[in-house]
Design a protein around this motif. Structure first.
Motif, PDB file in Angstrom:
ATOM      1  N   SER A 131       0.827  -1.208   0.000  1.00  0.00           N
ATOM      2  CA  SER A 131       0.000   0.000   0.000  1.00  0.00           C
ATOM      3  C   SER A 131       0.860   1.255   0.000  1.00  0.00           C
ATOM      4  O   SER A 131       0.637   2.180  -0.775  1.00  0.00           O
ATOM      5  N   ALA A 166       1.551   4.145  -2.916  1.00  0.00           N
ATOM      6  CA  ALA A 166       1.424   5.578  -2.666  1.00  0.00           C
ATOM      7  C   ALA A 166       2.630   6.331  -3.220  1.00  0.00           C
ATOM      8  O   ALA A 166       2.496   7.434  -3.763  1.00  0.00           O
ATOM      9  N   THR A 190      -5.540   7.533 -10.664  1.00  0.00           N
ATOM     10  CA  THR A 190      -5.544   7.329  -9.223  1.00  0.00           C
ATOM     11  C   THR A 190      -6.555   6.262  -8.822  1.00  0.00           C
ATOM     12  O   THR A 190      -6.262   5.368  -8.014  1.00  0.00           O
ATOM     13  N   THR A 214      -5.576   2.545  -7.159  1.00  0.00           N
ATOM     14  CA  THR A 214      -5.993   2.181  -5.800  1.00  0.00           C
ATOM     15  C   THR A 214      -7.114   1.151  -5.798  1.00  0.00           C
ATOM     16  O   THR A 214      -7.681   0.873  -4.748  1.00  0.00           O
ATOM     17  N   GLN A 260      -8.326  10.482  -1.012  1.00  0.00           N
ATOM     18  CA  GLN A 260      -7.025  10.198  -1.596  1.00  0.00           C
ATOM     19  C   GLN A 260      -7.003  10.574  -3.076  1.00  0.00           C
ATOM     20  O   GLN A 260      -6.012  11.102  -3.580  1.00  0.00           O
ATOM     21  N   LEU A 312      -0.284  12.091   1.565  1.00  0.00           N
ATOM     22  CA  LEU A 312      -0.210  10.711   1.084  1.00  0.00           C
ATOM     23  C   LEU A 312       0.829   9.899   1.850  1.00  0.00           C
ATOM     24  O   LEU A 312       0.609   8.725   2.154  1.00  0.00           O
ATOM     25  N   THR A 313       1.991  10.490   2.157  1.00  0.00           N
ATOM     26  CA  THR A 313       2.983   9.751   2.939  1.00  0.00           C
ATOM     27  C   THR A 313       2.473   9.486   4.350  1.00  0.00           C
ATOM     28  O   THR A 313       2.707   8.411   4.916  1.00  0.00           O
ATOM     29  N   ALA A 328      -0.272   6.697   4.223  1.00  0.00           N
ATOM     30  CA  ALA A 328       0.328   5.383   3.994  1.00  0.00           C
ATOM     31  C   ALA A 328       0.961   4.844   5.264  1.00  0.00           C
ATOM     32  O   ALA A 328       0.874   3.649   5.562  1.00  0.00           O
TER      33      ALA A 328
END
Length: 603
Positions: free
Chosen positions: A211, A215, A297, A301, A419, A468-469, A472
């Protein structure tokens, strides 16, 4: 003789040691998510208003390859093709190298070697996009011109190679964080079954880190889709180039082309005015680009609904000897993938040092610019530092809050929507951010050229990377850690404050430094909102009509005068200064991240 049992009198628990209410947590998290949605709505609203200002023939825009404003023909199919090809080339080159390097850093090398090598890879993020463009002009284009026998070397392939090098540090940094979050006990349990290192990584580590590694790819793709200046300098900007056969497709890779971002970053958005069919078609291309990012995106995902913790049973083929040989081959390939980014960094630094030697003269740092290409870059350094610091202060709480909300509190469907919004915002061309900031901040609000307006338009560049980091990292929190926190009676808000925030902070620092490294090299948004080439004071005295001088726009302006050796030397010296400043900030952020990282929570 009797013995007395000594007992300690009961002690009332200290009231100040109990977890404090954390009602403010939800306000902060929702503010971060609302900021992401609001920033995206501003960009979409600007494009929507532009589309409604004139008639757009959508079938023609999406299916016609010819673009001729003089004949009122606005076909964007060739630009859509160029965007897809350039991004696909970048991902095909960058993803295997980045994932291999990340696995080598996390699983093969001891920490004393992994940390400095990771630092080398992350330093690639300190190279601004304008510098990548200059390197593409000097290195990539001549190689392609020689190999493909194409004059000049401007091509889709050159743009794809430049973008691949640009997104490698992003994918590596985020993927290493995802791999580091896998509990060590998972590796130990897999080794106890007699698996080789390759089999442990494939069967136990990668399923849990997938996952976060996805990302990283999405972040890299967002940067590739939103990059304008570096591609602008090497793609050739040729309209109407659309292959019709398989052979023409391969031939088109080595010839000039056009992408959506280079069309939006060129002179046409200014020439199109602010209304009419020409301007509406330009804004329509922006909406197509945002829709392209959103579609990719959602596709990227789509597999996250499955249980990420499910571990596959490895399937063994062949004898034990073949397993060991495959293990050695995998180790060789992954270590080789790690050497490539390090070699790229060394080559770039060598080129910058030889071309930008004026940056090693102290007077170049501490004197003001004189004339068109003389003097130093003191004012540009101060302006760049002010823009970066303000952007970081504004973006960190918003991106951190949005990332935690996506990972903790939002439902699965809401998290995917948020997201998608975040990645779409990260993929928005920075030229659109500059144009929207010019209309809203500089014109409507009357700020004119303002350093604060420049920092605000850079916030959408940094926030998606942080969000996003962080999200994740949140998804990698071990379930037993969450269960232990809840069994202690913590509320959801107290759990976020006491467990989630400390756990995700190292990854957030990674996202912040990657975002700021990208923002430090952005040129397009600042040209419209914040900077001038000369005449601005060193330190602005207000907000309205308070421009600054910045290194990226200074380099871009000087690089346009390639016939003047003094201007070219000044551009390379300024580029070296910008790289050094960004590298210092990056090193400080990495040291801070390592301090917060400490021992793994998941051991």
């Amino acid at each position: 003789m009797t013995t007395e049992t000594l007992t300690r009198p009961p002690v009332e628990p200290a009231t100040d040691s109990r977890p404090r209410p954390s009602k403010w947590i939800w306000a902060w998290l929702y503010a971060g998510a609302s900021a992401v949605a609001a920033l995206l709505l501003v960009v979409v609203g600007y494009l929507g208003a532009g589309v409604t200002s004139g008639h757009v023939d959508w079938p023609e825009l999406l299916t016609e390859s010819e673009w001729s404003p003089a004949n009122s023909v606005y076909g964007g199919l060739a630009m859509i093709y160029g965007t897809a090809v350039v991004c696909a080339l970048a991902l095909v080159i960058a993803v295997p190298v980045s994932w291999g390097a990340a696995v080598a850093l996390s699983e093969y090398l001891p920490p004393r070697l992994a940390r400095p090598l990771r630092m080398c890879v992350e330093l690639l993020a300190a190279v601004p996009s304008i510098v990548y463009g200059l390197i593409g002009i000097m290195v990539v284009r001549p190689v392609i011109a020689r190999i493909a026998d194409v004059p000049g070397g401007d091509s889709l392939l050159a743009a794809g190679i430049v973008l691949a090098v640009m997104i490698i540090p992003t994918v590596v940094a985020v993927s290493v964080d995802a791999l580091a979050a896998v509990p060590d006990r998972v590796r130990e349990a897999a080794y106890s079954l007699g698996l080789t290192r390759r089999e442990v990584i494939r069967s136990a580590v990668l399923p849990l880190a997938r996952s976060g590694m996805r990302a990283g790819v999405l972040l890299g793709l967002a940067r590739a889709l939103g990059e304008a200046i570096a591609v602008f300098l090497v793609v050739g900007r040729a309209d109407g180039r659309l292959p019709t056969t398989f052979g023409e497709f391969f031939d088109s890779l080595s010839h000039p082309g056009q992408t959506l971002t280079t069309k939006l970053a060129g002179p046409e958005p200014v020439l199109a005015g602010t209304s009419g069919p020409y301007f509406a078609a330009i804004c329509g291309l922006g909406l197509v680009l945002l829709a392209f990012v959103a579609a990719i995106t959602v596709w990227g995902t789509r597999g996250r609904t499955r249980d990420a913790t499910a571990e596959r049973s490895p399937k063994f083929r062949g004898m034990s000897r073949m397993r060991l040989q495959r293990d050695r081959l995998a180790m060789t390939l992954r270590l080789g993938a790690l050497l490539l980014p390090s070699a790229l960094l060394i080559g770039m630094l060598a080129l910058l040092v030889t071309r930008g030697s004026s940056a090693f003269n102290p007077s170049f740092w501490f004197t003001s610019a004189a004339g068109a290409a003389g003097g130093g870059v003191r004012d540009q350094i101060v302006g760049t530092t002010l823009l970066i610091a303000t952007t970081g202060i504004l973006a960190l709480p918003l991106g951190f809050g949005a990332g935690i909300l996506i990972g903790v509190h939002a439902s699965e469907r809401t998290a995917r929507v948020l997201q998608t919004f975040t990645v779409v915002l990260g993929g928005a061309p920075t030229i659109l951010l500059g144009l929207a900031g010019f209309v809203i901040l500089s014109t409507t609000m009357g700020w004119g050229r303002s350093w604060l307006a420049g920092a605000i338009v850079l916030v959408p560049v940094v926030v998606p990377v942080i969000a996003l980091t962080t999200s994740a990292r949140v998804r990698s929190i071990p379930p037993e850690l969450t269960e232990s926190a809840m069994s202690l009676g913590l509320t959801r808000a107290q759990y976020v404050r006491s467990v989630v925030v400390p756990y995700t902070w190292p990854a957030t620092i990674t996202g912040l430094l990657l975002g700021l490294a990208r923002a430090a090299g952005e040129t397009a948004p600042l040209l419209f909102t914040a900077t001038v080439f000369f005449g601005a004071p060193t330190v602005p005295s207000g907000i309205v009509e308070s421009p600054v001088q910045a290194l990226p726009t200074h380099i871009f302006t000087l690089s346009q005068d390639s016939g003047d050796p003094q201007a070219v030397a000044q551009a390379w010296g300024s580029a070296m200064v910008l790289v050094l400043i960004t590298a210092v900030l990056l090193s400080a952020a990495v040291a801070l991240r390592n301090r917060f990282e400490g021992e793994r929570w998941t051991t």
